[in-house]
Each structure stands twice: as structure tokens, then as C-alpha cells.
Design a protein around this motif. Sequence first.
Motif, PDB file in Angstrom:
ATOM      1  N   PHE A 104      -2.140   1.966  -0.173  1.00 17.86           N
ATOM      2  CA  PHE A 104      -3.520   2.383  -0.439  1.00 17.86           C
ATOM      3  C   PHE A 104      -4.300   1.176  -0.944  1.00 17.86           C
ATOM      4  O   PHE A 104      -3.845   0.458  -1.831  1.00 17.86           O
ATOM      5  CB  PHE A 104      -3.564   3.508  -1.481  1.00 17.86           C
TER       6      PHE A 104
ATOM      7  N   HIS B 202      -7.900  -0.125  -2.596  1.00 18.14           N
ATOM      8  CA  HIS B 202      -9.154   0.274  -3.235  1.00 18.14           C
ATOM      9  C   HIS B 202      -9.858  -0.967  -3.787  1.00 18.14           C
ATOM     10  O   HIS B 202      -9.335  -2.081  -3.676  1.00 18.14           O
ATOM     11  CB  HIS B 202      -8.899   1.317  -4.332  1.00 18.14           C
TER      12      HIS B 202
ATOM     13  N   LYS C 161      -3.917  15.601  -2.675  1.00 12.49           N
ATOM     14  CA  LYS C 161      -5.086  15.004  -3.302  1.00 12.49           C
ATOM     15  C   LYS C 161      -5.289  13.611  -2.738  1.00 12.49           C
ATOM     16  O   LYS C 161      -4.348  12.831  -2.586  1.00 12.49           O
ATOM     17  CB  LYS C 161      -4.884  14.927  -4.823  1.00 12.49           C
TER      18      LYS C 161
ATOM     19  N   ALA D 155      -6.287   9.767  -2.757  1.00  9.31           N
ATOM     20  CA  ALA D 155      -6.222   8.689  -3.749  1.00  9.31           C
ATOM     21  C   ALA D 155      -5.332   9.055  -4.938  1.00  9.31           C
ATOM     22  O   ALA D 155      -5.589   8.637  -6.063  1.00  9.31           O
ATOM     23  CB  ALA D 155      -7.610   8.278  -4.234  1.00  9.31           C
ATOM     24  N   ASP D 156      -4.282   9.834  -4.693  1.00  9.46           N
ATOM     25  CA  ASP D 156      -3.312  10.143  -5.739  1.00  9.46           C
ATOM     26  C   ASP D 156      -2.199   9.105  -5.627  1.00  9.46           C
ATOM     27  O   ASP D 156      -1.503   9.031  -4.618  1.00  9.46           O
ATOM     28  CB  ASP D 156      -2.761  11.554  -5.511  1.00  9.46           C
ATOM     29  N   LEU D 157      -2.030   8.319  -6.676  1.00  8.15           N
ATOM     30  CA  LEU D 157      -1.085   7.196  -6.571  1.00  8.15           C
ATOM     31  C   LEU D 157       0.345   7.649  -6.285  1.00  8.15           C
ATOM     32  O   LEU D 157       1.148   6.874  -5.755  1.00  8.15           O
ATOM     33  CB  LEU D 157      -1.178   6.271  -7.792  1.00  8.15           C
ATOM     34  N   ALA D 158       0.668   8.895  -6.635  1.00  6.71           N
ATOM     35  CA  ALA D 158       2.023   9.395  -6.372  1.00  6.71           C
ATOM     36  C   ALA D 158       2.367   9.384  -4.879  1.00  6.71           C
ATOM     37  O   ALA D 158       3.536   9.346  -4.509  1.00  6.71           O
ATOM     38  CB  ALA D 158       2.164  10.810  -6.926  1.00  6.71           C
TER      39      ALA D 158
ATOM     40  N   TYR E  38       1.693   6.999  -2.710  1.00  2.26           N
ATOM     41  CA  TYR E  38       1.752   5.659  -2.112  1.00  2.26           C
ATOM     42  C   TYR E  38       2.842   4.784  -2.729  1.00  2.26           C
ATOM     43  O   TYR E  38       3.135   4.892  -3.917  1.00  2.26           O
ATOM     44  CB  TYR E  38       0.374   4.991  -2.225  1.00  2.26           C
ATOM     45  N   HIS E  39       3.420   3.921  -1.913  1.00  4.89           N
ATOM     46  CA  HIS E  39       4.449   3.011  -2.415  1.00  4.89           C
ATOM     47  C   HIS E  39       3.839   1.788  -3.072  1.00  4.89           C
ATOM     48  O   HIS E  39       4.426   1.189  -3.963  1.00  4.89           O
ATOM     49  CB  HIS E  39       5.369   2.588  -1.265  1.00  4.89           C
ATOM     50  N   ILE E  40       2.666   1.404  -2.585  1.00  2.00           N
ATOM     51  CA  ILE E  40       1.974   0.285  -3.209  1.00  2.00           C
ATOM     52  C   ILE E  40       0.466   0.496  -3.085  1.00  2.00           C
ATOM     53  O   ILE E  40      -0.037   0.903  -2.031  1.00  2.00           O
ATOM     54  CB  ILE E  40       2.422  -1.078  -2.610  1.00  2.00           C
ATOM     55  N   VAL E  41      -0.213   0.262  -4.180  1.00  2.00           N
ATOM     56  CA  VAL E  41      -1.671   0.406  -4.245  1.00  2.00           C
ATOM     57  C   VAL E  41      -2.226  -0.928  -4.715  1.00  2.00           C
ATOM     58  O   VAL E  41      -1.745  -1.479  -5.708  1.00  2.00           O
ATOM     59  CB  VAL E  41      -2.061   1.512  -5.259  1.00  2.00           C
ATOM     60  N   LEU E  42      -3.208  -1.449  -3.984  1.00  5.07           N
ATOM     61  CA  LEU E  42      -3.742  -2.767  -4.343  1.00  5.07           C
ATOM     62  C   LEU E  42      -5.260  -2.730  -4.491  1.00  5.07           C
ATOM     63  O   LEU E  42      -5.949  -2.098  -3.684  1.00  5.07           O
ATOM     64  CB  LEU E  42      -3.359  -3.790  -3.263  1.00  5.07           C
ATOM     65  N   ASP E  43      -5.762  -3.407  -5.501  1.00  8.45           N
ATOM     66  CA  ASP E  43      -7.197  -3.598  -5.684  1.00  8.45           C
ATOM     67  C   ASP E  43      -7.562  -4.888  -4.936  1.00  8.45           C
ATOM     68  O   ASP E  43      -7.297  -5.990  -5.421  1.00  8.45           O
ATOM     69  CB  ASP E  43      -7.495  -3.718  -7.183  1.00  8.45           C
TER      70      ASP E  43
ATOM     71  N   VAL F 135      -9.759  -7.675  -6.760  1.00  5.07           N
ATOM     72  CA  VAL F 135      -9.124  -8.530  -7.763  1.00  5.07           C
ATOM     73  C   VAL F 135      -8.033  -9.388  -7.131  1.00  5.07           C
ATOM     74  O   VAL F 135      -7.905 -10.573  -7.412  1.00  5.07           O
ATOM     75  CB  VAL F 135      -8.543  -7.668  -8.912  1.00  5.07           C
ATOM     76  N   ILE F 136      -7.241  -8.784  -6.260  1.00  6.27           N
ATOM     77  CA  ILE F 136      -6.083  -9.494  -5.708  1.00  6.27           C
ATOM     78  C   ILE F 136      -6.462 -10.383  -4.526  1.00  6.27           C
ATOM     79  O   ILE F 136      -5.855 -11.435  -4.320  1.00  6.27           O
ATOM     80  CB  ILE F 136      -4.986  -8.465  -5.332  1.00  6.27           C
TER      81      ILE F 136
END
Lengths: 193, 193
Positions: free
Chosen positions: B119, B121, B164, B166-169, B171-176, B179-180
Motif C-alpha cells: 500500500f 500513501h 476496510k 487502507a487498513d494496514l492489517a 498489507y505486508h508493506i505500507v510506504l509513505d 517521505v521515503i
Amino acid sequence: MKRIITISREFGSGGRTIGKGVAEKLGIPCYDHEVIEQLVERSGFAADYVKSQSEYAPNGSLFVNALNAGNFHGLSNQDKLWTMQRQIIEELGEKENCVIVGRCADYILRDRADCLKVFIHRDFQSRAERIVQVYGETEVPTEKRLKEKDKRRAAYYQFYTDQKWADLANYHIVLDSGVIGIEKCIDIIADLY
Amino acid sequence: MKRIITISREFGSGGRTIGKGVAEKLGIPCYDHEVIEQLVERSGFAADYVKSQSEYAPNGSLFVNALNAGNFHGLSNQDKLWTMQRQIIEELGEKENCVIVGRCADYILRDRADCLKVFIHRDFQSRAERIVQVYGETEVPTEKRLKEKDKRRAAYYQFYTDQKWADLANYHIVLDSGVIGIEKCIDIIADLY
């Protein structure tokens, strides 16, 4: 401004192990139980009491305390501990580059340090297996223990930060430690720093 | 089982660019608009209509359609398109290792492929700036455009997956990506594959 890695995590996800591994790899300190120890020292409260009023509380009264706190003009012990904890974290954030595990550090340091905000999660079943491995069995069934800790951590975080717990918008990187593996999580975070 | 990277993303976060970059780096195809093109071909509907009924809908009726759909015994066009889209994604998931951007592929392929679920964001302001850069200005003010897309994507995802958005549960990896950085996101995901 110091560069801080804050690690928020679900109970049993291995977030603490990851925090320590990252700190070791980068040659910077990792603060976790040390915050509790300082809190015991400064507050003069007994260690068990401090733990029972923090996110590590083994059973129940946290949320009730948090709600009651709003009903009195004076500060509840819970609120006093929060204020001291915030001061300790703010001091850490000004002192040195470091890793801080839990304790709402992501929120407390949001404007005070150059933070890389990490969240570690893992599926329920594999957390349940992991906490038995790491912390051993207790009288409370593992699933119940895990659900209570999850609820407590979320309530504590939401009450004191006014932000939703485990909302991905609050984190720069979120990792599923079960799928990605603890070692790989350490590598990715250390590399991002 | 094929190995698939699914990339879910907030509008304007650069998720599509990241998906393409990852696919290029790994030498595997990236499916994004191709799914819409196949959908147009199979359904016989006009391209604009298909787009207007998908998560890319430029304005309004999606959620209403989704709700109405439950009130009739026959399938609405919206539901027909969803069923076809699901088939297209399932076929992709069985055909080859690839990257699939959006289209609820993380949900559709959950038991059918070895998925790395990503995911992407980014904070609202920087997404607003980015969509003007990438897609240009439109008559609709940027902020409004962004909020509508966010709402539409969430409603579409939640209606068809019962999960839901955008529920972090999930996804295996979520990146902004703000910032990154897009390049670093590409490196991390390609390396994890």
C-alpha cells in the motif's frame, strides 16, 4: 535536530526485537524498558504500579482511569505518569539519535525530532504463537491475553494522542513481520535511516 | 502459484509510477490501464462508461450504484463490470508473475497467488501538488478532486471486498512515498520480491 526511529507495534509482533536489532546495526541506543525504569525513579511510584498504569498493564483498569481522569481538576496518577513519560521521551529526543520502542514516541516527538515512524504488525495467530514462545504460558488463555493487550494499547494511544491507533497515515513505513521476517525488517529500517 | 505484487494506493501517491518501476526492475509486466482496456473489450461498453463505473470515475454515481445493486435480482452494470474485472485479474494471477496496480487485486488474488501486498500513501498536501504536476489542472479544485477520489476508491474497495480500505492489517508493506521517495520505494519492493 536528532534523528530518531520510533517503533510502534502490535503486541507479539516482534517490534521490540526489531527495534533492538536496528539500533545494534546502526550503533545507536534503543530505549524501551529504560523509559519505564526512569519513570519509576522519577515518580517514586512502585515499579509494579507504574507498569500496571502503562500500556504494559496486565489487566484492566487503564481505560477507566483514563476516562475518570477527565472528571477531576487534579491530575490522576495515570495522567501524572503520562506527563513524566512525555518529558522523558522529549529529553531522549533532544539528547541523541536513537530508537524508541512504543510509548507514543511517534506522537510525542512529531515536531521535535527528525523521526522515521515505523509500525510493525503481524497476523493474530502468529502473534499468539510468538507470545507463548517468548513470554511463556500464563493463566490467561493466549488469545484473550492478546486481545486485551491490543485493546489496551489502542485505548492508551488514542486517549493520550487523540490519533487513531494503527492508522497507516501516521507511519512512514509499516511492515508485516510475519511475512517479511524479523531480519529483513531490521535491514529495511536500518537502510532507510 | 504465480508470484504477484499488488499495489494499492491513494490517488496522487505515485503508486502507479512505483508499480511500473518495480516491474521494470524485475523484468515482469505491470498491469494497470491494461485491465480497463480488457474490460472495455469484453464488456462491449464504451471506454468512457467503463472508466466512469470504475474506481477512476471522474464524478459521482459510484456509491449510489453500488448500493442500488443490492436492491435488484439482476446484476447492475457496475456489478457486471466488477465480475468481469475479477475474472481478468484472476486470469492474470494464473498466467504469469507480474505487478498489478489497484483494482482490488490484493483481495481478488488473496488465495490464488503468492502475493506481496503493498500500500502506498502520502500526505494530502503533497498528493495535491503531485496530481497538478502529473495530471494538470482541471475545473474542479484540486483539494475537492482529491477528496472525491479518496472517497470513491474507499467506497468501491469496501463495497466489493467487504474489507476496510487502507487498513494496514491487509498489507505486508505500507510506504509513505512522500517521505521515503519513489525511487527508494521501488528498491525496497523489488528487493522484497
